[in-house]
Design a protein around this motif. Sequence first.
Motif, PDB file in Angstrom:
ATOM      1  N   LEU A 118      -8.981   1.340  -8.509  1.00  0.00           N
ATOM      2  CA  LEU A 118      -9.389   0.333  -9.483  1.00  0.00           C
ATOM      3  C   LEU A 118      -8.185  -0.202 -10.254  1.00  0.00           C
ATOM      4  O   LEU A 118      -7.999  -1.413 -10.391  1.00  0.00           O
ATOM      5  CB  LEU A 118     -10.421   0.921 -10.442  1.00  0.00           C
ATOM      6  CG  LEU A 118     -10.855   0.030 -11.623  1.00  0.00           C
ATOM      7  CD1 LEU A 118     -11.548  -1.224 -11.120  1.00  0.00           C
ATOM      8  CD2 LEU A 118     -11.765   0.808 -12.572  1.00  0.00           C
ATOM      9  N   VAL A 119      -7.352   0.715 -10.756  1.00  0.00           N
ATOM     10  CA  VAL A 119      -6.182   0.300 -11.530  1.00  0.00           C
ATOM     11  C   VAL A 119      -5.198  -0.481 -10.660  1.00  0.00           C
ATOM     12  O   VAL A 119      -4.702  -1.542 -11.057  1.00  0.00           O
ATOM     13  CB  VAL A 119      -5.499   1.536 -12.160  1.00  0.00           C
ATOM     14  CG1 VAL A 119      -4.154   1.153 -12.764  1.00  0.00           C
ATOM     15  CG2 VAL A 119      -6.408   2.161 -13.214  1.00  0.00           C
ATOM     16  N   ALA A 120      -4.924   0.015  -9.450  1.00  0.00           N
ATOM     17  CA  ALA A 120      -3.978  -0.676  -8.570  1.00  0.00           C
ATOM     18  C   ALA A 120      -4.474  -2.073  -8.210  1.00  0.00           C
ATOM     19  O   ALA A 120      -3.702  -3.039  -8.198  1.00  0.00           O
ATOM     20  CB  ALA A 120      -3.762   0.157  -7.303  1.00  0.00           C
ATOM     21  N   SER A 121      -5.775  -2.177  -7.922  1.00  0.00           N
ATOM     22  CA  SER A 121      -6.343  -3.480  -7.585  1.00  0.00           C
ATOM     23  C   SER A 121      -6.220  -4.450  -8.746  1.00  0.00           C
ATOM     24  O   SER A 121      -5.850  -5.621  -8.559  1.00  0.00           O
ATOM     25  CB  SER A 121      -7.814  -3.310  -7.193  1.00  0.00           C
ATOM     26  OG  SER A 121      -8.429  -4.566  -7.001  1.00  0.00           O
ATOM     27  N   ARG A 122      -6.492  -3.985  -9.957  1.00  0.00           N
ATOM     28  CA  ARG A 122      -6.426  -4.874 -11.125  1.00  0.00           C
ATOM     29  C   ARG A 122      -4.985  -5.253 -11.458  1.00  0.00           C
ATOM     30  O   ARG A 122      -4.723  -6.373 -11.902  1.00  0.00           O
ATOM     31  CB  ARG A 122      -7.088  -4.208 -12.333  1.00  0.00           C
ATOM     32  CG  ARG A 122      -8.540  -3.866 -12.148  1.00  0.00           C
ATOM     33  CD  ARG A 122      -9.394  -5.045 -11.756  1.00  0.00           C
ATOM     34  NE  ARG A 122      -9.701  -5.924 -12.885  1.00  0.00           N
ATOM     35  CZ  ARG A 122     -10.475  -7.003 -12.799  1.00  0.00           C
ATOM     36  NH1 ARG A 122     -10.998  -7.351 -11.622  1.00  0.00           N
ATOM     37  NH2 ARG A 122     -10.715  -7.734 -13.855  1.00  0.00           N
ATOM     38  N   VAL A 123      -4.040  -4.341 -11.258  1.00  0.00           N
ATOM     39  CA  VAL A 123      -2.634  -4.677 -11.497  1.00  0.00           C
ATOM     40  C   VAL A 123      -2.185  -5.783 -10.553  1.00  0.00           C
ATOM     41  O   VAL A 123      -1.562  -6.779 -10.962  1.00  0.00           O
ATOM     42  CB  VAL A 123      -1.735  -3.430 -11.330  1.00  0.00           C
ATOM     43  CG1 VAL A 123      -0.261  -3.834 -11.313  1.00  0.00           C
ATOM     44  CG2 VAL A 123      -1.984  -2.440 -12.469  1.00  0.00           C
ATOM     45  N   LEU A 124      -2.515  -5.652  -9.261  1.00  0.00           N
ATOM     46  CA  LEU A 124      -2.133  -6.675  -8.284  1.00  0.00           C
ATOM     47  C   LEU A 124      -2.846  -7.995  -8.541  1.00  0.00           C
ATOM     48  O   LEU A 124      -2.248  -9.070  -8.434  1.00  0.00           O
ATOM     49  CB  LEU A 124      -2.432  -6.176  -6.867  1.00  0.00           C
ATOM     50  CG  LEU A 124      -1.590  -4.997  -6.374  1.00  0.00           C
ATOM     51  CD1 LEU A 124      -2.076  -4.523  -5.013  1.00  0.00           C
ATOM     52  CD2 LEU A 124      -0.109  -5.377  -6.319  1.00  0.00           C
ATOM     53  N   LEU A 125      -4.119  -7.912  -8.893  1.00  0.00           N
ATOM     54  CA  LEU A 125      -4.861  -9.133  -9.203  1.00  0.00           C
ATOM     55  C   LEU A 125      -4.270  -9.827 -10.425  1.00  0.00           C
ATOM     56  O   LEU A 125      -4.118 -11.051 -10.450  1.00  0.00           O
ATOM     57  CB  LEU A 125      -6.337  -8.797  -9.445  1.00  0.00           C
ATOM     58  CG  LEU A 125      -7.245  -9.975  -9.793  1.00  0.00           C
ATOM     59  CD1 LEU A 125      -7.322 -10.964  -8.641  1.00  0.00           C
ATOM     60  CD2 LEU A 125      -8.653  -9.472 -10.153  1.00  0.00           C
ATOM     61  N   GLY A 126      -3.920  -9.045 -11.432  1.00  0.00           N
ATOM     62  CA  GLY A 126      -3.317  -9.637 -12.624  1.00  0.00           C
ATOM     63  C   GLY A 126      -1.985 -10.303 -12.338  1.00  0.00           C
ATOM     64  O   GLY A 126      -1.683 -11.367 -12.867  1.00  0.00           O
TER      65      GLY A 126
END
Length: 491
Positions: A118-126
């Motif tokens: 979840l965190v990795a996905s949101r970091v990349l999306l951001g």
Amino acid sequence: MTDTDVVPAVPAAPVKTPPDQRRRAWTVTALLVVFMMVNFADKSVLGLAADPVREDLGLSASAFGLANSAFFLLFSICGAAVGLLADRVRPKWLLLTMAVLWSLSQAPLVLGGGLAVLVASRVLLGAAEGPAFPVAQQTTLSWFPNHRRNLPGALIVLGITLGVLVAAPVLTWVIHEHGWRTAVAVVAVAGAVWALLWIPFGGEGPHAGTRGTGTPKPVPADGPGAGTDRSAHGSDADPAADNRETDRVGEAAEDVAGAGGAARGTPYRRILATRTWIGATAAYFGTYWVIAFCLVWLPSYLHDGLGYSSATSARLLMLVWGLSGVVVLGQAGLTGWLLRRGSSSRRARGWVGGVLLLVGAGACLALPAAPAGAATVVLLVAGFGCAGAMGSVAATTVAELAPADRRGGTLGIMNAVVTTAGLIAPTLVGHLVDTHGTAGYRQALLITGVLLLLGGIAAVTLIDPARDARRLSARHAGPLAPDHDAPRQLA
């Protein structure tokens, strides 16, 4: 009356834009409105699925807030970096790359995984979404001269509202019927579809600066191959072509000079040191704090803090964003009307945007003490709804201040500073809720009210793009060169 009050906001003889160019301009604008809708659907999906996500992954409020703040870890840095890059690389391809990365970054979360995924996905999306707003604004505004930018600039901000208004009922239904991971898949597919449409229809307009030069970019109105050099044909062959060329030269001159004469090649550091840039950035920071609060914690506040059902919370959420959209369009109409009547941008943009922030500040500061019921709803909707227009005001103000060859970087750096609110707000609110329970929401509202108050004061007192553009032009020109034809004088 100051000298800035008498600066004409509308050119003495506005040029006419060819119909085919106008159609292309509004087509690109419509695509970029949808671009921002997808952008904010991506952002809002976790807020709408807050309870299922926390239950599925076993997260506390602080951990959930941290996961949402992770979205903004690279958001600001990438926003500034790509904003600067947009002054040298065609924004069309930057926007396409962003949309593709949005979809790819969310694929792992669709397939499974826990907090780390979840965190990795949101970091990349951001990181991929950080430059979206400034580059979208830069591209849209490149199709319009300064005095016609209020509506298209406001429509890009309206895409934020429309994205949430569409996402709230649709994604809420998907979450309840098919699970939150399916909702993430829906927004990922939406980004891929937009990318396919942008390839044939996207592009920059005639007010975009040529990358790395000081001359206007001759973008064709009808797409590839339509903008051949007509200067050699002469007016006898095609008088209409000469008229269009004159229009482009006149409009390009407006971009070169800006409202008050800011010259191309002005160093970024001087633009960022102006009172206008500082005031617009401070005001927009308060607006983005509200956006981050609404996206991540407003659904939970309505349900847990105020006790509304999920259905009622969704309706109130749509009401907040709906009012925000009305305010954005109303601000654009009022600002355009004031500019046409000869008001300075200080009044038409700075004062209008600042007053809206002050209204939002008053409502947020009064909300914690308001009795439950209709008064709470009115203050909540007014407090969050009136703050959204400052995004449009800040973008058009900075676009007026900065010359075309510095516009992307100036907007990108502003967005980078502003979006740090998204890094701070979710984690801070989550900590307050974990520490103080529902009382933490009231403390968060007071913090929000203070930030809007400071932003409103900054907008009213500091924003004056015509004044600062003239000062930038004078400093960039430097001292007058000596007249070598004059007689030499003895020392």
